[in-house]
Write a protein that holds these residues in place. Structure first.
Motif, PDB file in Angstrom:
ATOM      1  N   UNK A   1       0.644 -32.870 -18.866  1.00  0.00           N
ATOM      2  CA  UNK A   1       1.955 -32.337 -18.331  1.00  0.00           C
ATOM      3  C   UNK A   1       2.901 -33.555 -17.947  1.00  0.00           C
ATOM      4  N   UNK A   2       4.245 -32.941 -18.130  1.00  0.00           N
ATOM      5  CA  UNK A   2       4.862 -33.906 -17.781  1.00  0.00           C
ATOM      6  C   UNK A   2       6.091 -33.117 -16.960  1.00  0.00           C
ATOM      7  N   UNK A   3       6.364 -34.423 -16.218  1.00  0.00           N
ATOM      8  CA  UNK A   3       7.655 -33.706 -14.870  1.00  0.00           C
ATOM      9  C   UNK A   3       8.960 -34.418 -15.050  1.00  0.00           C
ATOM     10  N   UNK A   4       9.937 -33.434 -15.020  1.00  0.00           N
ATOM     11  CA  UNK A   4      11.144 -35.113 -14.656  1.00  0.00           C
ATOM     12  C   UNK A   4      12.215 -34.344 -13.756  1.00  0.00           C
ATOM     13  N   UNK A   5      12.718 -34.567 -13.434  1.00  0.00           N
ATOM     14  CA  UNK A   5      13.932 -34.965 -12.096  1.00  0.00           C
ATOM     15  C   UNK A   5      15.409 -34.160 -13.434  1.00  0.00           C
ATOM     16  N   UNK A  14      16.588 -27.892 -22.823  1.00  0.00           N
ATOM     17  CA  UNK A  14      14.942 -28.696 -23.076  1.00  0.00           C
ATOM     18  C   UNK A  14      14.310 -27.079 -23.780  1.00  0.00           C
ATOM     19  N   UNK A 177      16.198 -30.349 -10.201  1.00  0.00           N
ATOM     20  CA  UNK A 177      15.589 -29.983  -9.703  1.00  0.00           C
ATOM     21  C   UNK A 177      13.916 -30.936 -10.746  1.00  0.00           C
ATOM     22  N   UNK A 178      12.747 -31.077 -10.347  1.00  0.00           N
ATOM     23  CA  UNK A 178      11.460 -31.302 -10.974  1.00  0.00           C
ATOM     24  C   UNK A 178      11.719 -30.081 -12.389  1.00  0.00           C
ATOM     25  N   UNK A 180       8.633 -28.979 -15.002  1.00  0.00           N
ATOM     26  CA  UNK A 180       7.181 -29.443 -15.903  1.00  0.00           C
ATOM     27  C   UNK A 180       7.069 -29.078 -17.282  1.00  0.00           C
ATOM     28  N   UNK A 181       7.849 -30.143 -18.242  1.00  0.00           N
ATOM     29  CA  UNK A 181       8.249 -29.954 -19.681  1.00  0.00           C
ATOM     30  C   UNK A 181       6.983 -28.535 -20.748  1.00  0.00           C
ATOM     31  N   UNK A 182       7.300 -28.215 -21.322  1.00  0.00           N
ATOM     32  CA  UNK A 182       6.534 -26.782 -21.806  1.00  0.00           C
ATOM     33  C   UNK A 182       5.691 -27.757 -22.730  1.00  0.00           C
ATOM     34  N   UNK A 183       4.336 -27.134 -22.839  1.00  0.00           N
ATOM     35  CA  UNK A 183       3.210 -27.503 -23.201  1.00  0.00           C
ATOM     36  C   UNK A 183       3.079 -27.137 -24.824  1.00  0.00           C
TER      37      UNK A 183
ATOM     38  N   UNK C 269       6.206 -31.285 -31.243  1.00  0.00           N
ATOM     39  CA  UNK C 269       5.787 -30.777 -30.151  1.00  0.00           C
ATOM     40  C   UNK C 269       6.104 -32.686 -29.748  1.00  0.00           C
ATOM     41  N   UNK C 282       8.205 -40.098 -16.165  1.00  0.00           N
ATOM     42  CA  UNK C 282       7.701 -39.200 -15.737  1.00  0.00           C
ATOM     43  C   UNK C 282       7.410 -38.953 -14.232  1.00  0.00           C
ATOM     44  N   UNK C 283       7.101 -37.410 -14.143  1.00  0.00           N
ATOM     45  CA  UNK C 283       6.539 -37.746 -12.149  1.00  0.00           C
ATOM     46  C   UNK C 283       5.667 -36.679 -11.834  1.00  0.00           C
ATOM     47  N   UNK C 325      11.673 -30.790  -4.374  1.00  0.00           N
ATOM     48  CA  UNK C 325      13.357 -31.357  -3.546  1.00  0.00           C
ATOM     49  C   UNK C 325      14.316 -30.383  -4.584  1.00  0.00           C
TER      50      UNK C 325
END
Ligand SMILES: Cc1ncc(C[n+]2csc(CCOP(=O)(O)OP(=O)(O)O)c2C)c(N)n1
Ligand code: SF4
Ligand code: SF4
Lengths: 356, 81, 474
Positions: A1-5, A14, A177-178, A180-183, C269, C282-283, C325
């Motif tokens: 799982x990857x999260x980006x702002x 996205x 906001x953060x 979470x990118x699709x899986x 993907x 990535x955070x 945040x």
């Protein structure tokens, strides 16, 4: 799982790419433009197509063309552009073509201003174009949902062969906001039963919205209404926040719901039994869940919206006016404040019998 | 009228009486004037065009000038080799 | 073997039409729409294009073209065929797109779509029926109506003072660079009809080869609305229309034109993850820590002072540190030249409203911003302001510190990084309790790909933070 702002408008792109959207057609308008900007950058990187159209009318008709071929296609705009797209949306609905339209609402009517508002509710939820059609309408309340509900919009649009809207506002489009990118990503399959894609397999198909014969046109209208009835049975979605023991439910979607959620916490801190009912689908309106809430009696609803009671009217319809429905609203680019909601909640709680 | 020898197979138009809308475009463009509007009405109420029975040179003018897809066919005999 | 010349490329019968006469067209007797249908159908059949072809039916008398063409078919809104054709052609590279339109449709309501698609050189063959009137709606004036011509809406004849002059579409399109082929044809005698047949074929060959935009204007009359028999109609075309609208091939670049190939969609993907740099950018996911305090920070200044990116760096730092945040800017034209502001909320629980009305901290980079937002600072809150604006007396209960942001940035090595200097001060005095590592990651990420800029900003950050740690807050 990857999260980006990520910005809300970016999250739409996205979602679209992971949902297998093939083409984006758009025209600049604040506060939706970043969707166009991001699509211009990202779609070609994945071999997808993006065209900056000459107008919103052209953009929605390009969507009509792309949708005709059975591909996943989308456009995005804000109120003035959605008005122009209304013709195309009616045609898409009449031809039962799937497509996704994103509306990042700004203040109106007319040119209005670029501040956030929710005044396109009727236009989008009731259908701004001509004829007996409906569009699926999904209302994100955060950046995550800007992405996730865009994906769901594509799925529902193709499942039901309808136009699916993502209805957000300037705040959701512009905020970061953060995410979470699709899986997973989707590889769409063309439905050769109805698509016309320039192959031998689909040569016999036709995409049209005309029935000259009145009875045929009526039969088609009935078929549409049957489909909408199925959609209403299957796709209602909402979220409840501290609603179990609430006497007053705030009803709000999108950014207003987030503000209302803060007001719920503040009210609870004062001992007021206030909760939040947040429609996630505006069409179909989640009336089953809302009716369940008001069924026991003695409850009140407060619609919190950045429009002139457009949501409130639908709420009244949904519950058959079974309980009082109040309105706390702002317009013109202003947001509702927690304080206003809280003040109204206190007042209602007091008049309902001094309960604390 | 330019009569062809009887043993040479001649081209000829076939006009479907039902499909003709009696507009007269074929009559107007036939270089040999071998087409004419009749008096008889078809089931759709049009006085359809008729071939006079001889004189067609197979120029296809009537076929191309006719707006109705199913009204005129032109038979062309096999070319002599 | 005997050869039978007959219609090809069209269906043999027309069941979509319904009703009694399913073998005849819906067109009026003598109307040349049918002639054009036959010529297009024949060319599609001869070129073996029917499987690949999608014919667009317009709004106008051609609205039911899909009754007839034995190809894929789509019917569209009035005037929008060129846009729909664009959507089809862009998504189906191999499709042969044929747009069939009247003069009301193409030259009036759809003029913009028409010209823009032509100007983009879309892969579409456009067959434009110029019959000088709106046929389907009962003979109103069209943009192509001849001067002096009587129609229902120009009962005294078209008066150019009122209604302008006939619109020459082929010539208009000939002003554009992209189109490959432009011709104007008529069927007013058999020689012209045969040249029309060639032009139609040419336009479709260009589509077969994917070479781009082809436009064929076809002059014809509307016998019904103009109340003409076919002889009068033919004479009208030959003697009046062709004078106003000269026939000919205006452009033929088919030989030089190279095929246009559109990209293939990549749905993998891995491709998407790579596009969004998910491996490097990535955070961590936010951690629920209900006891952690929530901070609402307002930042404001002139557009160009980096106020918005200051907010993003702070938001990113909190995000790297596992906080919930949000960042919300003032947006739109007011950014330009005017003031800009943003609000950052960081919390141990999901952020409700992203708006910062009552703020815990205000960072003001100019006096107008200070004046606008100072009253919203909560009691006990903190004001950081750029020392350049002079002394500020904060309201009771608000702690204030003048920050020489520009000087700190200069001393740190990058005069332009006053906003980063403010972040350094916030790191020292904001009370956020975020790890220094998170600030460094956020700054690195914010200027990703520009190593020197990253280093300069980190230096400014360090310098400003060190300065701040020595300051006494009231
Ligand atoms: C938006 C919209 N406006 C008006 C109409 C009504 N309308 C139908 S056909 C037509 C004119 C078509 O004229 P033209 O394009 O010249 O084609 P023709 O009928 O002459 O073949 C109009 C105005 C419509 N269907 N949609
Ligand atoms: S093919 Fe030519 S000559 Fe023969 S009937 Fe037709 S128009 Fe006349
Ligand atoms: S109204 Fe005119 S253009 Fe339309 S079919 Fe009849 S003759 Fe042709």
């Amino acid at each position: 799982m990857a999260t980006q702002l990520i910005k809300g408008n970016t999250a739409v792109v996205v979602g679209a790419l992971y949902a297998g959207c093939d083409s984006f057609f758009g025209y600049p308008i604040t506060p939706a433009s970043e969707i166009l900007h991001e699509a211009a950058k990202r779609f070609p990187q994945a071999g997808r197509r993006m065209v900056q159209a000459e107008s919103e009318e052209a953009a929605i008709n390009m969507v009509y063309g792309a949708a005709t071929t059975g591909r996943r296609a989308m456009t995005a705009s804000s109120g003035p552009g959605i008005s122009l797209k209304s013709e195309g949306i009616s045609y898409l609905s009449g031809a039962q073509l799937p497509a996704v339209v994103v509306d990042i609402m700004r203040a109106g009517p007319g040119l209005g201003n670029i501040g956030p508002e929710q005044g396109d509710y009727n236009q989008v939820v009731k259908g701004g174009g001509h004829g007996n059609y409906r569009c699926l309408v999904l209302a994100p309340a955060n950046v995550q949902e800007m992405c996730d509900l865009t994906i769901r919009a594509f799925e529902l649009a193709h499942k039901w062969r309808m136009v699916a809207f993502v209805l957000a506002d300037g705040v959701l489009g512009q905020m970061i906001e953060p995410l979470r990118f699709p899986e997973t990503s989707t590889t769409p399959v063309t439905d050769v039963n109805w698509a016309v894609d320039g192959t031998a397999e689909t040569r016999l198909n036709v995409v049209t919205s005309i029935f000259l014969d009145f009875d045929q046109q009526e039969a088609f209208n009935r078929l549409l209404q049957d489909k909408y009835a199925q959609v209403e049975a299957a796709e209602q979605d909402s979220e409840a926040y501290r609603l179990e023991d609430a006497e007053i439910a705030l009803v709000a979607y999108g950014i207003s719901a987030r503000i209302a959620q803060g007001a719920v916490d503040a009210a609870r801190a004062e001992g007021l039994r206030v909760g939040l009912f947040r429609p996630i689908t505006l069409y179909p309106f989640p009336k089953d869940a809302l009716r369940e809430f008001v069924a026991p009696g003695g409850r009140q609803l407060v619609c919190v919206e950045m429009s002139n009671g457009q949501l409130r009217d639908d709420v009244k319809l949904a519950i058959d006016c079974a309980c009082p429905v109040h309105l706390v609203n702002r317009m013109g680019g202003n947001l509702v404040t927690e304080e206003d909601i809280l003040a109204r909640s206190r007042e209602l709680a007091r008049s309902a019998g001094g309960r604390e | 009228m330019n009569q062809l020898p009887p043993d040479v197979p001649a081209p000829y138009p076939v006009i479907d009486p039902l499909e003709c809308k009696s507009c007269g475009r074929c009559v107007m463009v036939c270089p040999k004037k071998v087409l004419e509007l009749g008096d008889e009405l078809n089931a759709r109420g049009y006085a359809f065009t008729r071939y006079k029975g001889a004189g067609c040179i197979g120029c296809l003018n009537c076929f191309y000038a006719c707006p109705e897809p199913n009204a005129i066919k032109v038979h062309l005999p096999a070319k002599e080799t | 073997m005997e050869q039978v010349v007959q219609t090809r490329g069209l269906y043999k019968t027309f069941p979509r039409k319904g009703g009694a006469a399913q073998t005849a067209t819906h067109y009026c007797p003598g109307c040349e729409h049918g002639v054009l249908h036959k010529l297009i159908g024949e060319a599609l059949a001869d070129l073996d294009l029917q499987d690949r072809t999608i014919v667009i039916s317009p709004v106008g008398c051609g609205v039911f073209a899909y009754y007839y063409f034995d190809t894929g078919n789509v019917q569209v809104a009035h005037g929008r065929a060129a846009a729909v054709g664009t959507g089809i052609s862009r998504t189906q590279n191999n499709a042969v797109v044929v747009s069939y339109q009247g003069d009301g449709d193409l030259a009036s309501i759809g003029l913009n779509e028409t010209l823009q698609a032509a100007n983009r050189g879309e892969k579409i063959a456009v067959f434009f029926v110029n019959n000088t009137v709106y046929g389907m709606t009962g003979g109103q004036m069209a943009p192509t109506t001849l001067v002096g011509s009587k129609t229902i809406t120009s009962p005294e004849g078209r008066d150019p003072v009122q209604a302008g002059y006939p619109l020459h579409m082929a010539e208009l399109i000939n002003q554009l660079r992209a189109p490959v082929y432009i011709a104007r044809v008529s069927f007013s005698n058999m020689g012209k009809l045969r040249r029309a047949r060639q032009a139609i074929r040419k336009a479709l060959e260009i589509q077969r080869d994917g070479k781009g935009y082809a436009f064929v204007e076809v002059l014809m009359a509307c016998p019904t609305n103009q109340k003409m028999n076919v002889e009068e109609a033919t004479r009208f075309v030959a003697e009046q229309m062709e004078v106003e609208y000269p026939l000919g091939v205006l452009r033929d670049r088919a030989a030089e034109a190279v095929p246009i190939v559109r990209s293939e969609s990549d749905y993998a993907k891995e491709t998407l993850d790579r596009i969004f740099s998910l491996d490097t950018d990535r955070a961590p996911d936010a951690q629920l820590t209900p006891d952690a305090p929530t901070f609402r920070v307002k930042m404001a200044g002139f557009g160009g002072q980096g106020v918005l990116s200051m907010g993003i760096i702070l938001a990113r730092t909190a995000c790297q540190a596992g906080k919930f945040v949000s960042w919300y800017p003032s947006y739109g034209p007011e950014q330009r030249g005017g003031t800009a502001n943003c609000g950052v909320v960081m919390s141990g629980t999901p952020v409700g409203t992203p708006l910062v009305t009552a703020s815990d901290i205000l960072v003001a980079m100019n006096r107008p911003s200070l004046e606008k937002f100072l009253r919203d600072v909560k009691p006990g809150g903190l004001l950081l302001y750029d020392a350049a604006m002079g002394e500020v007396t904060p309201p009771a209960g608000v702690r204030a510190l003048a920050v020489p942001a520009t000087r700190l940035a200069q001393e740190g090595g990058s005069a332009r990084a006053a906003n980063t200097a403010m972040v350094g001060v916030l790191a020292a005095l904001g009370g956020f309790d975020l790890p220094e590592r998170a600030y460094r990651e956020a700054i690195t990420c914010n200027f990703a790909g520009k190593d020197a800029v990253v280093q300069a900003n980190l230096a400014v950050f360090d310098h400003a933070r060190a300065w701040a740690l020595e300051q006494e807050l009231p």
